[in-house]
Design a protein around this motif. Sequence first.
Motif, short mmCIF file in Angstrom:
data_model
loop_
_atom_site.label_atom_id
_atom_site.label_comp_id
_atom_site.label_asym_id
_atom_site.label_seq_id
_atom_site.Cartn_x
_atom_site.Cartn_y
_atom_site.Cartn_z
N ASP A 110 27.42 -6.02 47.57
CA ASP A 110 27.70 -4.58 47.44
C ASP A 110 27.86 -4.20 45.97
O ASP A 110 28.35 -4.98 45.17
CB ASP A 110 28.97 -4.20 48.20
N VAL A 111 27.49 -2.96 45.66
CA VAL A 111 27.62 -2.47 44.28
C VAL A 111 29.03 -1.96 44.00
O VAL A 111 29.35 -1.62 42.87
CB VAL A 111 26.59 -1.36 43.97
N GLU A 112 29.86 -1.90 45.02
CA GLU A 112 31.25 -1.48 44.88
C GLU A 112 32.15 -2.54 45.50
O GLU A 112 31.72 -3.27 46.39
CB GLU A 112 31.50 -0.16 45.60
N SER A 113 33.39 -2.60 45.02
CA SER A 113 34.36 -3.49 45.66
C SER A 113 35.74 -2.84 45.59
O SER A 113 35.98 -1.94 44.78
CB SER A 113 34.39 -4.86 44.99
N ALA A 114 36.61 -3.30 46.47
CA ALA A 114 37.97 -2.77 46.52
C ALA A 114 38.94 -3.93 46.73
O ALA A 114 38.62 -4.92 47.40
CB ALA A 114 38.12 -1.75 47.64
N GLU A 115 40.12 -3.78 46.13
CA GLU A 115 41.19 -4.75 46.28
C GLU A 115 42.48 -4.01 46.62
O GLU A 115 42.72 -2.92 46.12
CB GLU A 115 41.41 -5.54 44.99
#
Length: 151
Positions: A18-23
């Motif tokens: 994915d071109v985005e990530s979240a933590e």
Amino acid sequence: MDERLVGLWSDRMLYPSDVESAELAFRGDGSGWLYWSSWSTAFTVSRYTWAAFAPGTLALKFHRTLDGTWSIDDGVTRHDVESDEKAESLVEIGYGIIPGEDPLGNPVTLLSLDRPLDDHLAGSRFAWVEKPESLSDPAADAPRPGRSSPR
């Protein structure tokens, strides 16, 4: 407080292309942050306090949002904050912590939310990060806009 939540959870290992990530970070003192970043070098940090009073129910009270850009300098990721705003929202969400697998079939511990955190650019599935570099939000020491800049 559900001690199993304390630590860092990331969707990066679940969706590696994915071109985005979240933590999501949950500290033992009840504070935390959600970090969203994109390959475009944009990022957002949404700081919150959290509580899990009832089994399977999580409350996140968002109080500050920082936006800007990130870059890599000598192998170190740096953040430049372009906007630092107070926020006021409360999200109550159901959750479960269950065993799962990453896309390669490796076992992971999953944090599964009953709905995506769309308003904060995050989905609903995160994997436990066994050895996080830090539980400080990535923009904690980032440069801020000057005093003459609008906040």
